[in-house]
Design a protein around this motif. Sequence first.
Motif, PDB file in Angstrom:
ATOM      1  N   MET A  54      11.439  -7.249  -3.945  1.00 12.99           N
ATOM      2  CA  MET A  54      10.171  -7.559  -3.344  1.00 12.99           C
ATOM      3  C   MET A  54       9.766  -6.416  -2.430  1.00 12.99           C
ATOM      4  O   MET A  54      10.563  -5.914  -1.661  1.00 12.99           O
ATOM      5  N   THR A  55       8.511  -6.039  -2.522  1.00 14.92           N
ATOM      6  CA  THR A  55       7.995  -5.002  -1.640  1.00 14.92           C
ATOM      7  C   THR A  55       6.950  -5.610  -0.729  1.00 14.92           C
ATOM      8  O   THR A  55       6.280  -6.581  -1.084  1.00 14.92           O
ATOM      9  N   SER A  56       6.812  -5.054   0.444  1.00  8.39           N
ATOM     10  CA  SER A  56       5.797  -5.551   1.367  1.00  8.39           C
ATOM     11  C   SER A  56       4.759  -4.468   1.601  1.00  8.39           C
ATOM     12  O   SER A  56       5.088  -3.289   1.688  1.00  8.39           O
ATOM     13  N   ALA A  57       3.515  -4.894   1.673  1.00 10.68           N
ATOM     14  CA  ALA A  57       2.421  -3.947   1.897  1.00 10.68           C
ATOM     15  C   ALA A  57       2.159  -3.818   3.384  1.00 10.68           C
ATOM     16  O   ALA A  57       2.238  -4.788   4.129  1.00 10.68           O
ATOM     17  N   GLU A  58       1.851  -2.631   3.792  1.00 14.51           N
ATOM     18  CA  GLU A  58       1.478  -2.393   5.170  1.00 14.51           C
ATOM     19  C   GLU A  58      -0.027  -2.174   5.226  1.00 14.51           C
ATOM     20  O   GLU A  58      -0.551  -1.340   4.500  1.00 14.51           O
ATOM     21  N   PRO A  59      -0.738  -2.935   6.072  1.00 11.06           N
ATOM     22  CA  PRO A  59      -2.188  -2.756   6.152  1.00 11.06           C
ATOM     23  C   PRO A  59      -2.537  -1.386   6.714  1.00 11.06           C
ATOM     24  O   PRO A  59      -1.845  -0.852   7.575  1.00 11.06           O
ATOM     25  N   ARG A  60      -3.600  -0.826   6.186  1.00 11.13           N
ATOM     26  CA  ARG A  60      -4.077   0.465   6.680  1.00 11.13           C
ATOM     27  C   ARG A  60      -4.979   0.224   7.877  1.00 11.13           C
ATOM     28  O   ARG A  60      -5.773  -0.707   7.899  1.00 11.13           O
ATOM     29  N   ALA A  61      -4.872   1.071   8.882  1.00 13.67           N
ATOM     30  CA  ALA A  61      -5.637   0.910  10.121  1.00 13.67           C
ATOM     31  C   ALA A  61      -7.134   0.940   9.837  1.00 13.67           C
ATOM     32  O   ALA A  61      -7.627   1.800   9.115  1.00 13.67           O
ATOM     33  N   GLY A  62      -7.857  -0.044  10.380  1.00 15.38           N
ATOM     34  CA  GLY A  62      -9.307  -0.072  10.260  1.00 15.38           C
ATOM     35  C   GLY A  62      -9.823  -0.435   8.887  1.00 15.38           C
ATOM     36  O   GLY A  62     -10.997  -0.249   8.601  1.00 15.38           O
ATOM     37  N   ILE A 100      -4.566 -20.806 -10.631  1.00 17.63           N
ATOM     38  CA  ILE A 100      -5.411 -19.923  -9.832  1.00 17.63           C
ATOM     39  C   ILE A 100      -4.684 -18.599  -9.643  1.00 17.63           C
ATOM     40  O   ILE A 100      -3.458 -18.563  -9.508  1.00 17.63           O
ATOM     41  N   CYS A 101      -5.437 -17.523  -9.654  1.00 22.90           N
ATOM     42  CA  CYS A 101      -4.888 -16.189  -9.428  1.00 22.90           C
ATOM     43  C   CYS A 101      -5.652 -15.562  -8.265  1.00 22.90           C
ATOM     44  O   CYS A 101      -6.880 -15.583  -8.245  1.00 22.90           O
ATOM     45  N   ILE A 102      -4.917 -15.044  -7.290  1.00 23.22           N
ATOM     46  CA  ILE A 102      -5.510 -14.344  -6.151  1.00 23.22           C
ATOM     47  C   ILE A 102      -4.967 -12.923  -6.174  1.00 23.22           C
ATOM     48  O   ILE A 102      -3.764 -12.724  -6.254  1.00 23.22           O
ATOM     49  N   GLU A 103      -5.871 -11.952  -6.118  1.00 25.64           N
ATOM     50  CA  GLU A 103      -5.424 -10.560  -6.232  1.00 25.64           C
ATOM     51  C   GLU A 103      -6.258  -9.612  -5.396  1.00 25.64           C
ATOM     52  O   GLU A 103      -7.376  -9.922  -5.008  1.00 25.64           O
ATOM     53  N   GLU A 104      -5.678  -8.462  -5.135  1.00 25.52           N
ATOM     54  CA  GLU A 104      -6.379  -7.361  -4.497  1.00 25.52           C
ATOM     55  C   GLU A 104      -6.876  -6.469  -5.634  1.00 25.52           C
ATOM     56  O   GLU A 104      -6.072  -5.948  -6.414  1.00 25.52           O
ATOM     57  N   PRO A 105      -8.198  -6.294  -5.758  1.00 24.29           N
ATOM     58  CA  PRO A 105      -8.753  -5.628  -6.935  1.00 24.29           C
ATOM     59  C   PRO A 105      -8.278  -4.191  -7.175  1.00 24.29           C
ATOM     60  O   PRO A 105      -8.190  -3.762  -8.317  1.00 24.29           O
ATOM     61  N   ASP A 106      -7.945  -3.467  -6.136  1.00 24.57           N
ATOM     62  CA  ASP A 106      -7.564  -2.066  -6.298  1.00 24.57           C
ATOM     63  C   ASP A 106      -6.069  -1.851  -6.462  1.00 24.57           C
ATOM     64  O   ASP A 106      -5.601  -0.722  -6.402  1.00 24.57           O
ATOM     65  N   SER A 107      -5.321  -2.913  -6.692  1.00 24.85           N
ATOM     66  CA  SER A 107      -3.873  -2.780  -6.797  1.00 24.85           C
ATOM     67  C   SER A 107      -3.361  -3.449  -8.066  1.00 24.85           C
ATOM     68  O   SER A 107      -3.795  -4.542  -8.430  1.00 24.85           O
ATOM     69  N   GLU A 108      -2.453  -2.800  -8.743  1.00 19.42           N
ATOM     70  CA  GLU A 108      -1.819  -3.355  -9.934  1.00 19.42           C
ATOM     71  C   GLU A 108      -0.708  -4.339  -9.586  1.00 19.42           C
ATOM     72  O   GLU A 108      -0.272  -5.113 -10.428  1.00 19.42           O
ATOM     73  N   THR A 109      -0.234  -4.310  -8.336  1.00 16.07           N
ATOM     74  CA  THR A 109       0.928  -5.119  -7.965  1.00 16.07           C
ATOM     75  C   THR A 109       0.645  -6.166  -6.890  1.00 16.07           C
ATOM     76  O   THR A 109       1.528  -6.942  -6.568  1.00 16.07           O
ATOM     77  N   ALA A 110      -0.558  -6.205  -6.334  1.00 12.87           N
ATOM     78  CA  ALA A 110      -0.868  -7.153  -5.264  1.00 12.87           C
ATOM     79  C   ALA A 110      -1.622  -8.353  -5.835  1.00 12.87           C
ATOM     80  O   ALA A 110      -2.848  -8.411  -5.815  1.00 12.87           O
ATOM     81  N   TRP A 111      -0.856  -9.300  -6.384  1.00 13.38           N
ATOM     82  CA  TRP A 111      -1.452 -10.515  -6.933  1.00 13.38           C
ATOM     83  C   TRP A 111      -0.447 -11.650  -6.911  1.00 13.38           C
ATOM     84  O   TRP A 111       0.749 -11.450  -6.815  1.00 13.38           O
ATOM     85  N   ILE A 112      -0.969 -12.863  -6.972  1.00 11.83           N
ATOM     86  CA  ILE A 112      -0.132 -14.048  -7.059  1.00 11.83           C
ATOM     87  C   ILE A 112      -0.855 -15.051  -7.953  1.00 11.83           C
ATOM     88  O   ILE A 112      -2.077 -15.175  -7.909  1.00 11.83           O
TER      89      ILE A 112
END
Length: 57
Positions: free
Chosen positions: A1-9, A33-45
């Motif tokens: 498992m990897t964790s994402a770090e939010p980018r400042a601002g 249901i699928c929830i994802e971050e559109p710009d990432s290939e790995t950030a989804w559930i």
Amino acid sequence: MTSAEPRAGEEQALVSRGYRITVDDGRDSFFAICIEEPDSETAWIMSDTVRSLEEMV
């Protein structure tokens, strides 16, 4: 498992999609249901446990 770090601002918008999945040659179906971050290939559930907010109260 990897964790994402939010980018400042930077705010990250999430996208969600609902699905009705049919199995057993159409004899059974369930909702997912699928929830994802559109710009990432790995950030989804994806979850097949979908409940309305009214049922959770």
